[in-house]
Scaffold this active site. Structure first.
Site, PDB file in Angstrom:
ATOM      1  N   ASP A   1      38.390 -91.990  47.147  1.00  9.79           N
ATOM      2  CA  ASP A   1      38.928 -92.680  48.324  1.00  9.79           C
ATOM      3  C   ASP A   1      38.086 -92.401  49.571  1.00  9.79           C
ATOM      4  O   ASP A   1      37.789 -93.304  50.359  1.00  9.79           O
ATOM      5  CB  ASP A   1      40.380 -92.259  48.570  1.00  9.79           C
TER       6      ASP A   1
ATOM      7  N   GLY B   1      49.084 -97.280  48.322  1.00 11.99           N
ATOM      8  CA  GLY B   1      48.059 -97.008  47.311  1.00 11.99           C
ATOM      9  C   GLY B   1      46.720 -97.623  47.680  1.00 11.99           C
ATOM     10  O   GLY B   1      45.826 -97.709  46.842  1.00 11.99           O
TER      11      GLY B   1
ATOM     12  N   SER C   1      44.942 -96.335  50.060  1.00 13.59           N
ATOM     13  CA  SER C   1      44.168 -95.235  50.608  1.00 13.59           C
ATOM     14  C   SER C   1      44.221 -95.145  52.134  1.00 13.59           C
ATOM     15  O   SER C   1      43.216 -94.948  52.812  1.00 13.59           O
ATOM     16  CB  SER C   1      42.721 -95.399  50.123  1.00 13.59           C
ATOM     17  N   SER C   2      45.443 -95.246  52.651  1.00 17.80           N
ATOM     18  CA  SER C   2      45.603 -95.093  54.103  1.00 17.80           C
ATOM     19  C   SER C   2      45.251 -93.667  54.528  1.00 17.80           C
ATOM     20  O   SER C   2      44.734 -93.454  55.632  1.00 17.80           O
ATOM     21  CB  SER C   2      47.033 -95.436  54.531  1.00 17.80           C
ATOM     22  N   SER C   3      45.476 -92.686  53.655  1.00 17.73           N
ATOM     23  CA  SER C   3      45.184 -91.304  54.071  1.00 17.73           C
ATOM     24  C   SER C   3      43.681 -91.055  54.185  1.00 17.73           C
ATOM     25  O   SER C   3      43.232 -90.447  55.159  1.00 17.73           O
ATOM     26  CB  SER C   3      45.856 -90.277  53.156  1.00 17.73           C
TER      27      SER C   3
ATOM     28  N   HIS D   1      41.949 -92.576  37.740  1.00 20.84           N
ATOM     29  CA  HIS D   1      42.129 -91.174  37.342  1.00 20.84           C
ATOM     30  C   HIS D   1      40.912 -90.651  36.573  1.00 20.84           C
ATOM     31  O   HIS D   1      41.029 -89.775  35.717  1.00 20.84           O
ATOM     32  CB  HIS D   1      43.424 -90.988  36.534  1.00 20.84           C
ATOM     33  N   THR D   2      39.774 -91.215  36.861  1.00 21.08           N
ATOM     34  CA  THR D   2      38.530 -90.723  36.268  1.00 21.08           C
ATOM     35  C   THR D   2      37.737 -89.881  37.274  1.00 21.08           C
ATOM     36  O   THR D   2      36.861 -89.119  36.864  1.00 21.08           O
ATOM     37  CB  THR D   2      37.643 -91.900  35.812  1.00 21.08           C
TER      38      THR D   2
HETATM   39  C1  GLA Z   1      44.343 -91.241  44.249  1.00 20.31           C
HETATM   40  C2  GLA Z   1      43.310 -90.138  44.527  1.00 20.31           C
HETATM   41  C3  GLA Z   1      41.941 -90.540  43.985  1.00 20.31           C
HETATM   42  C4  GLA Z   1      42.028 -90.991  42.523  1.00 20.31           C
HETATM   43  C5  GLA Z   1      43.146 -92.016  42.331  1.00 20.31           C
HETATM   44  C6  GLA Z   1      43.357 -92.364  40.893  1.00 20.31           C
HETATM   45  O1  GLA Z   1      44.021 -92.392  44.988  1.00 20.31           O
HETATM   46  O2  GLA Z   1      43.211 -89.887  45.897  1.00 20.31           O
HETATM   47  O3  GLA Z   1      41.047 -89.469  44.134  1.00 20.31           O
HETATM   48  O4  GLA Z   1      42.194 -89.894  41.677  1.00 20.31           O
HETATM   49  O5  GLA Z   1      44.371 -91.553  42.864  1.00 20.31           O
HETATM   50  O6  GLA Z   1      42.244 -93.011  40.371  1.00 20.31           O
END
Ligand code: GLA
Length: 388
Positions: A170, A124, A126-128, A30-31
């Site tokens: 991502d 989580g 990052s499949s999208s 979340h940075t």
């Molecule tokens: C999701 C978002 C990213 C990032 C993370 C948290 O994966 O797509 O951009 O903000 O959450 O780090």
């Protein structure tokens, strides 16, 4: 995929295959939308798209997509793509990308696509982004677009079509990933450097197998809370443009002037940014114990200050920390489900997997999947015999 493509579409003439990986983020959570630092790794789990021009025998040319996972075929008139609106369907991701390509001046030609993915959906990992980036490459079909523009175009697709105000991490790591390396991304300059991880450790992701419904709305809420923190901090430090600009000391000097929830959110971001730098330094020195400690500090900060963890993630982290050979563990990605990432000795990995599965099964009556995190190459066209 070639045989499957022929079965679906009759011919595989002119077929090309593109690949875009998922990711696990080691630290820096979340940075990214606060223009700070992140340290993800591209995985060998990826989305593959086979594509060929669809020809126009008669009538309007079609854009067709078949998802193996959903076992669903969808089609549109290629000429209508620009006017489509989001449907809260998996095709929002590829269609959002198609629209952004159009906006960027790349016409969408009639084509057939076959989509196969080894990135578990909703995990989580990052499949999208893997779907977005692989779609962009498939629809570009060799037309050049520089890597940074590709990542940013896919991020815009997620903002404008999927409706999530995500950061750049991502899509960026899916494009810029590298074998054997983590990638430290500066989310303000959008530059990066490759970080070689020390010998003697490995990273394993463990999937809670849940994705709480809260995830999307909470994400937007956190983005807004960070903006509120910046506005509050600007009253004392007018030069601050994002939480990236705030040092932990500066933050503590103004923390009491912020609403308590906003202060906790900002404390997470400010301390997390600092942890990324310390983690990279510790990694260069081979200080495995400090790396592990920083991972755990990151998790506690996400759990208590940012409040994006959940019972399943906390359980996986706490269970991991009690297993021999583990240096550290934390949730990874947006939170509210998905995966943890654990740093451990390679020789401890087999036992770790067994013990985690046993404990999680007992607690939640679900078997968690585990994935070895092998740093892999970023997106591109797949050529015969290539390794990532
Ligand atoms: C999701 C978002 C990213 C990032 C993370 C948290 O994966 O797509 O951009 O903000 O959450 O780090």
């Amino acid at each position: 995929m070639i045989a499957e493509f022929r079965k679906l579409y009759g011919s595989a003439e002119g077929l090309r295959v593109f690949r875009a990986p998922g990711r696990v983020n080691l630290i820096g959570e979340h940075t990214d939308y606060n223009l700070g630092f992140v340290l993800p790794v591209a995985l060998d789990l990826a989305t593959y798209i086979a594509t060929a021009p669809s020809g126009v025998p008669s009538g309007p040319g079609k854009l067709r997509m078949y998802s193996e996972f959903r076992q669903e075929m969808c089609e549109w008139n290629a000429a209508d793509i620009g006017a489509l609106t989001p449907q809260r369907h998996w095709t929002d991701y590829p269609l959002g990308v198609a629209q952004e390509l159009l906006r960027a001046g790349f016409p969408i030609a009639p084509a057939n696509l076959l989509i196969r993915s080894t990135v578990p959906e909703g995990s989580g990992l990052s499949s999208s982004a893997a779907l977005e980036v692989s779609t962009a490459l498939a629809l570009l079909a060799g037309r050049p677009l520089d890597p940074l523009s590709l990542a940013r175009l896919c991020q815009r697709a997620e903002h404008n079509f999927a409706g999530i105000p995500c950061g750049i991490m991502d899509q960026y790591i899916s494009v810029f990933g590298r074998q054997h390396s983590a990638v430290e991304i500066d989310c303000r300059s959008l530059g990066h450097r490759f970080v070689e991880l020390p010998a003697g450790v490995t990273f394993v992701a463990v999937n809670t197998m849940v994705k709480h419904a809260l995830a999307g709305s909470a994400y937007k809420e956190r983005v807004a809370e960070c903006a509120a923190a910046v506005a509050g901090i600007q009253r004392t430090f007018p030069q601050v443009e994002s939480l990236r600009d705030v040092s932990p000391e500066q933050f503590e000097s103004v923390a009491s002037s912020l609403p308590p929830v906003v202060a906790r959110r900002a404390r997470h971001v400010v301390t997390e940014d600092a942890r990324v730098g310390r983690f990279v330094e510790a990694s260069a020195r081979g200080d495995l114990a400090l790396m592990g400690t920083l991972l755990v500090e990151s998790h506690r900060s996400l759990q208590h200050d940012y409040e994006v963890s959940c019972a399943e993630l906390d359980f996986l982290v706490d269970t991991a920390l009690a297993i021999d050979g583990v240096f550290g563990s934390r949730m990874t990605g947006g939170g509210f489900g998905g995966c943890t990432v654990t740093m451990l000795r390679p020789d401890a990995a087999a036992r770790f997997g067994e013990e985690m599965a046993r404990a999680y099964q007992r607690q939640f009556q679900t078997t968690p999947q585990t994935y070895a995190c092998r740093p892999s190459a970023g997106a591109g066209e797949v050529k015969d015999g290539e390794e990532f």
